[in-house]
Design a protein around this motif. Structure first.
Motif, PDB file in Angstrom:
ATOM      1  N   ILE A 134      51.435  53.302  -3.569  1.00  0.00           N
ATOM      2  CA  ILE A 134      52.384  54.199  -3.376  1.00  0.00           C
ATOM      3  C   ILE A 134      53.333  54.347  -4.290  1.00  0.00           C
ATOM      4  N   THR A 135      53.949  55.689  -4.375  1.00  0.00           N
ATOM      5  CA  THR A 135      54.794  56.360  -5.485  1.00  0.00           C
ATOM      6  C   THR A 135      56.129  56.864  -4.700  1.00  0.00           C
ATOM      7  N   LEU A 136      57.360  56.249  -5.676  1.00  0.00           N
ATOM      8  CA  LEU A 136      58.462  56.666  -5.255  1.00  0.00           C
ATOM      9  C   LEU A 136      59.226  57.390  -6.380  1.00  0.00           C
ATOM     10  N   LEU A 137      59.728  58.521  -5.963  1.00  0.00           N
ATOM     11  CA  LEU A 137      60.642  59.324  -6.879  1.00  0.00           C
ATOM     12  C   LEU A 137      61.893  59.133  -6.899  1.00  0.00           C
ATOM     13  N   HIS A 138      62.515  58.928  -8.023  1.00  0.00           N
ATOM     14  CA  HIS A 138      64.002  58.575  -8.021  1.00  0.00           C
ATOM     15  C   HIS A 138      64.465  59.536  -9.194  1.00  0.00           C
ATOM     16  N   GLU A 139      65.151  60.685  -8.748  1.00  0.00           N
ATOM     17  CA  GLU A 139      65.895  61.470  -9.636  1.00  0.00           C
ATOM     18  C   GLU A 139      64.867  61.827 -10.774  1.00  0.00           C
ATOM     19  N   GLU A 140      64.998  61.573 -11.981  1.00  0.00           N
ATOM     20  CA  GLU A 140      63.998  61.546 -13.359  1.00  0.00           C
ATOM     21  C   GLU A 140      63.168  60.359 -13.289  1.00  0.00           C
ATOM     22  N   ASN A 141      62.999  59.736 -12.388  1.00  0.00           N
ATOM     23  CA  ASN A 141      62.069  58.506 -12.569  1.00  0.00           C
ATOM     24  C   ASN A 141      60.897  58.524 -11.621  1.00  0.00           C
TER      25      ASN A 141
ATOM     26  N   GLU B 215      62.327  62.920   9.277  1.00  0.00           N
ATOM     27  CA  GLU B 215      61.430  63.194   8.100  1.00  0.00           C
ATOM     28  C   GLU B 215      61.329  64.248   7.659  1.00  0.00           C
ATOM     29  N   PHE B 216      61.359  64.543   6.223  1.00  0.00           N
ATOM     30  CA  PHE B 216      61.481  65.926   5.671  1.00  0.00           C
ATOM     31  C   PHE B 216      60.399  66.162   4.798  1.00  0.00           C
ATOM     32  N   PHE B 217      59.698  67.097   4.743  1.00  0.00           N
ATOM     33  CA  PHE B 217      58.458  67.488   3.941  1.00  0.00           C
ATOM     34  C   PHE B 217      59.019  68.529   2.940  1.00  0.00           C
ATOM     35  N   GLY B 218      59.058  68.433   1.541  1.00  0.00           N
ATOM     36  CA  GLY B 218      59.348  69.576   0.742  1.00  0.00           C
ATOM     37  C   GLY B 218      57.999  69.990   0.043  1.00  0.00           C
ATOM     38  N   ALA B 219      57.093  69.146  -0.406  1.00  0.00           N
ATOM     39  CA  ALA B 219      55.929  69.417  -1.009  1.00  0.00           C
ATOM     40  C   ALA B 219      54.720  69.686  -0.021  1.00  0.00           C
TER      41      ALA B 219
ATOM     42  N   ILE C 253      61.806  60.205  -2.151  1.00  0.00           N
ATOM     43  CA  ILE C 253      60.595  60.753  -1.838  1.00  0.00           C
ATOM     44  C   ILE C 253      59.438  59.889  -1.918  1.00  0.00           C
ATOM     45  N   VAL C 254      58.519  59.867  -1.000  1.00  0.00           N
ATOM     46  CA  VAL C 254      57.548  58.862  -1.130  1.00  0.00           C
ATOM     47  C   VAL C 254      55.847  59.508  -0.667  1.00  0.00           C
ATOM     48  N   TYR C 255      55.002  59.132  -1.413  1.00  0.00           N
ATOM     49  CA  TYR C 255      53.598  59.474  -1.075  1.00  0.00           C
ATOM     50  C   TYR C 255      52.816  58.451  -1.428  1.00  0.00           C
ATOM     51  N   ALA C 256      51.556  58.298  -0.792  1.00  0.00           N
ATOM     52  CA  ALA C 256      50.639  57.161  -0.760  1.00  0.00           C
ATOM     53  C   ALA C 256      49.302  57.631  -0.660  1.00  0.00           C
ATOM     54  N   ILE C 257      48.417  56.808  -1.058  1.00  0.00           N
ATOM     55  CA  ILE C 257      46.888  56.974  -0.747  1.00  0.00           C
ATOM     56  C   ILE C 257      46.427  55.689  -0.245  1.00  0.00           C
TER      57      ILE C 257
END
Length: 477
Positions: free
Chosen positions: A137-144, A196-200, A163-167
């Motif tokens: 699982i990956t979390l996006l925090h501003e620049e991190n 829930e909001f999808f950007g990508a 923002i979160v995505y996972a495999i």
């Protein structure tokens, strides 16, 4: 499956459980049918008959039980051959009795093997528990960016807006995640939602970028309209998509605190099943995570627990002082029983006209339900409840506790029965029986928290024991 003698070991998808509450919701969700596809012939007819019976039972339970939520109570927000996402209906829609937890939602996400779960964010605080499988699982925090391995037993807090995505990296195992969502957009509002909001994304799922005007998008990205249209319309495969082994390897790289500056507090998951159980014997195991164990739960006032009740065993009757428990059966079958006070109208209608005038009586009704995988139930504070596992398989239950910070659990039977603290005179006066007889009944059960269930007890050699019926004036719990 149950382990006979010795300490119980959680099977592949062990699940949490806290003292069960008012009503175990559920009916086996048709996940097996989705997994194996349709069938024809007698087996299919038998399955359809079983489904029909479950739907009928669920309808009756919904009519009489405001705490019960079955498969029909889920809204399928996304469903395809590669996975599904479903959200339980708002609690306050069912009954005013559940108004105290209207700001919470429960959801289940299932991803088939070797799949990618699209990036999104919620207008809600989220706590999830991995019921089955493993992934990244990956979390996006501003620049991190933070990436973590997740596996069965992991608890993780996802802050609102991240923002979160996972495999799902497994080749032959689903990734199943239970989610507790606490929406922040409309706190205290009756029609509270979790969005829930999808950007990508593109047209399926739809990217929220498509809501902006062409002029705004051209200016924001400094890119011509035709290129933007191609970019935000190309993705049409859904929210969970199949990926290659090469893509899995690339997306499986964990980064810990990410590529930027370190975080003050890590969002690293906490594995509930790797800690020492708070209670364990041959009849079951209980694992509990409080804010002192996983600091990310502290400001949410939430706890998470998991119980594995060995086949034909039970949890001792108990109640919670403050917390409302939202429980979900992860694996296994069984039943629960709970004592619910009658509403004032029910009590008045049931009063015997011959009772002495002015005598006030507290009356209860028994809530009893068969439960299986994907059942959900609500446990109000103060309600005495027990859960019993069926024969030949363990009952595993996951539980999210709300307003759990100062909660205390009181057991009502077994070695740690709180009634043992009554002094001698109080026992005699309360039960109208000699204190020695009361104590003899309370001392007859040497186990605590997890006990032999009714089926197992009947199968064992009968011993001469004091009569519970003579003490309490009725049969059973």
């Amino acid at each position: 499956m149950a382990t006979g003698k010795g300490q119980v070991r959680l099977p592949t998808s062990a699940a949490p459980f806290l003292p069960l509450g008012c009503i175990l919701l559920g009916i086996r969700a048709g996940e097996d049918a989705l997994r194996h596809g349709g069938a024809e012939g007698p087996a299919s007819e038998k399955l359809e008959g079983s489904r029909s019976a479950r739907r009928k039972a669920e309808g009756e339970a919904r009519e009489h039980n405001p705490y019960y939520f079955g498969e029909r109570s889920y809204e399928h927000w996304s469903r395809s051959e590669h996975g599904r996402f479903k959200v339980l209906e708002r609690f306050s829609r069912r009954s005013e009795l559940l108004i105290g937890i209207e700001n919470y939602r429960l959801a289940i996400m299932e991803a088939e093997p070797e799949t990618f779960i699209m990036p999104s964010h919620w207008d809600a605080e989220e706590v999830f528990y991995v019921m089955e499988g493993r992934g990244t699982i990956t979390l996006l925090h501003e620049e991190n960016r933070e990436s973590y391995e997740i596996k069965r037993g992991d608890i993780m807090r996802i802050p609102a807006g991240v923002i979160v995505y996972a495999i799902n990296k497994a080749k032959n195992e689903r990734l199943r995640i239970a989610m507790l969502l606490h929406p922040i957009s409309t706190p205290g509002h009756f029609e509270v939602h979790a969005q829930e909001f999808f950007g990508a994304a593109g047209s399926n799922p739809e990217s929220f970028y498509n809501s902006f005007s062409n002029g705004v998008l051209e200016a924001a990205f400094n890119t011509p309209r035709d290129r933007l249209e191609r970019l935000f319309e190309r993705q049409r495969k859904g929210e969970i998509i199949k990926i290659t082994e090469e893509q899995i390897r690339a997306l499986s790289q964990t980064t810990g605190f990410g590529g930027g500056r370190p975080f003050a507090q890590s969002n690293e998951p906490y594995n509930l099943l790797q800690k020492r159980p708070s209670h364990a014997n041959e009849y079951g195991e209980l694992y509990e995570a409080r804010s002192s164990d996983y600091h990310r739960l502290q400001d949410l006032d939430v706890d998470v627990s998991i119980a594995n009740i060995s086949e034909r065993s039970m949890m001792a009757p108990s109640y919670n002082s403050r917390a409302t428990k939202l429980a979900m059966v992860v694996e296994g079958r069984g039943h629960f029983e709970m004592a619910c006070p009658r509403r004032s109208g029910e009590a008045r209608r049931s009063e015997d006209a011959t009772e002495p005038e002015g005598q006030q009586r507290v009356r209860y009704r028994t809530v009893r339900s068969q439960v299986s995988r994907s059942s959900v139930f609500v446990i109000p504070p103060g309600h005495p409840v027990t859960a019993v596992a069926a024969a030949n398989e363990n009952l595993q239950v996951l539980c999210f506790g709300i307003r759990a910070g100062r909660n205390r659990k009181y057991y009502l039977a077994g070695k740690n029965n709180v009634m043992n603290l009554l002094d001698r005179e109080a026992k005699q006066l309360s039960f109208g029986a000699p204190a020695e007889e009361v104590q003899e009944v309370f001392d007859a059960q040497p186990e605590s928290v997890f006990l032999p269930g009714p089926g197992r007890r009947r199968g064992e050699a009968k011993r001469r024991q004091p009569s519970v019926e003579s003490l309490f004036g009725f049969r059973g719990f």
